[in-house]
Motif scaffolding. Structure first.
Motif, PDB file in Angstrom:
ATOM      1  N   TYR A  69      63.118  18.658 -32.683  1.00 28.94           N
ATOM      2  CA  TYR A  69      63.239  18.163 -31.305  1.00 28.94           C
ATOM      3  C   TYR A  69      63.753  19.241 -30.358  1.00 28.94           C
ATOM      4  CZ  TYR A  69      64.388  14.896 -27.525  1.00 28.94           C
ATOM      5  OH  TYR A  69      64.451  14.239 -26.321  1.00 28.94           O
ATOM      6  N   PHE A  70      64.752  19.988 -30.823  1.00 29.60           N
ATOM      7  CA  PHE A  70      65.363  21.003 -29.964  1.00 29.60           C
ATOM      8  C   PHE A  70      64.768  22.398 -30.183  1.00 29.60           C
ATOM      9  CE2 PHE A  70      68.709  17.714 -30.308  1.00 29.60           C
ATOM     10  CZ  PHE A  70      68.843  17.414 -28.962  1.00 29.60           C
ATOM     11  N   GLN A  71      63.738  22.476 -31.016  1.00 26.81           N
ATOM     12  CA  GLN A  71      62.974  23.706 -31.225  1.00 26.81           C
ATOM     13  C   GLN A  71      63.839  24.897 -31.656  1.00 26.81           C
ATOM     14  OE1 GLN A  71      59.647  24.323 -28.362  1.00 26.81           O
ATOM     15  NE2 GLN A  71      60.610  22.682 -27.193  1.00 26.81           N
ATOM     16  N   LEU A  72      64.496  24.738 -32.779  1.00 25.04           N
ATOM     17  CA  LEU A  72      65.243  25.845 -33.360  1.00 25.04           C
ATOM     18  C   LEU A  72      65.224  25.709 -34.873  1.00 25.04           C
ATOM     19  CD1 LEU A  72      69.094  25.314 -33.029  1.00 25.04           C
ATOM     20  CD2 LEU A  72      67.444  23.487 -32.885  1.00 25.04           C
ATOM     21  N   LYS A  73      65.560  26.772 -35.552  1.00 23.01           N
ATOM     22  CA  LYS A  73      65.564  26.769 -37.007  1.00 23.01           C
ATOM     23  C   LYS A  73      66.882  26.203 -37.525  1.00 23.01           C
ATOM     24  CE  LYS A  73      62.599  30.870 -37.275  1.00 23.01           C
ATOM     25  NZ  LYS A  73      62.524  32.288 -37.726  1.00 23.01           N
ATOM     26  N   ILE A  74      66.792  25.506 -38.665  1.00 20.48           N
ATOM     27  CA  ILE A  74      68.005  24.941 -39.264  1.00 20.48           C
ATOM     28  C   ILE A  74      69.004  26.051 -39.580  1.00 20.48           C
ATOM     29  CG2 ILE A  74      68.925  23.722 -41.286  1.00 20.48           C
ATOM     30  CD1 ILE A  74      66.366  22.084 -41.344  1.00 20.48           C
ATOM     31  N   GLY A  75      68.493  27.215 -39.944  1.00 24.96           N
ATOM     32  CA  GLY A  75      69.371  28.342 -40.251  1.00 24.96           C
ATOM     33  C   GLY A  75      70.188  28.805 -39.059  1.00 24.96           C
ATOM     34  N   ASP A  76      69.745  28.415 -37.854  1.00 20.18           N
ATOM     35  CA  ASP A  76      70.463  28.814 -36.640  1.00 20.18           C
ATOM     36  C   ASP A  76      71.591  27.852 -36.289  1.00 20.18           C
ATOM     37  OD1 ASP A  76      68.775  30.973 -36.358  1.00 20.18           O
ATOM     38  OD2 ASP A  76      67.374  29.910 -35.045  1.00 20.18           O
TER      39      ASP A  76
END
Length: 233
Positions: A50-57
């Protein structure tokens, strides 16, 4: 004499019950570590999509408590402030932080209909808990189209955020209302048993059943500018 004492004790008990506005909130339905792990994975995947980022971030603390991702990311978008910058000030509390960032006092609840707004003032919860609840429910509403009234009701019955995520996601997967699943949870059944009843592999409960109806972009932290060396004449 005994009747008088009994009547007094009964009256006192009823008074205590009436004066406890959020009794259900104090009695959460137990969720197993296995179920919690699946829910955490589901929260991370849906939030990253939804927020367009990687889980690693995700910040390590957010990974341990994914519910904190929702106020963090919504505050970030509303103020166009990088999440990293906001997280450094998390100790102030979500409400105070939102105010310092210039957001209105009702920011965390203004998306809801008027009939739901009274729910944000529960005296049984502190500011952070209210903030996290409302923005988690907002996320479920925006991602899955879930009815906030339904979510508030089952929260009041003692369901955890993890239960809400798994139940709404499973309902979306099977094209069924999650009410039956939530009723089974309140009755004491865990998600492994519920998955078996509806003939869904337990491990798939952590897989998002649908793509978000929309996506939001988080502002990124700008890299520090390097000092330009003066040109020699």
């Amino acid at each position: 004499m005994k009747k008088t004492l009994f009547a007094f004790a009964l009256s006192l008990l009823l008074t205590c019950l009436v004066l406890s506005p959020a009794l259900a909130d104090a009695t959460a339905v137990h969720i197993s570590l296995s179920d919690r792990g699946l829910a955490f994975s589901l929260m991370q995947q849906t939030a990253s999509s939804y927020f367009q980022l990687k889980i690693g971030d995700f910040h390590p603390s957010v990974k341990k408590s994914p519910v904190q991702a929702f106020p963090l990311f919504y505050l970030s978008i509303a103020t166009q402030t990088p999440p990293e910058t906001i997280w450094k000030q998390k100790g102030k509390g979500w409400g105070k932080l939102a105010k310092e960032l210039g957001l209105p006092a009702n920011f965390h609840g203004k998306y809801m209909s008027a009939k739901n707004k009274h729910k944000k003032g529960s005296p049984a919860k502190n500011d952070d808990a209210i903030f996290e609840e409302l923005l988690t429910i907002r996320f479920l509403h925006e991602y899955y189209g879930a009815d906030p009234d339904l979510l508030f009701y089952w929260r009041s019955r003692g369901l955890t955020y993890e239960d809400l995520f798994i139940g709404i996601n499973l309902g979306c997967r099977l094209q069924k209302s999650p009410v039956d699943f939530f009723s089974l949870r309140v009755a004491g059944k865990d998600w492994r048993l519920i998955a078996a009843e509806v003939k869904v592999p337990y491990s798939t409960l952590s897989k998002p059943a649908a793509a978000p109806k929309k996506t939001l972009s988080l502002p990124k932290e700008k890299p520090p500018q390097k000092n330009k060396k003066a040109k020699k004449k």
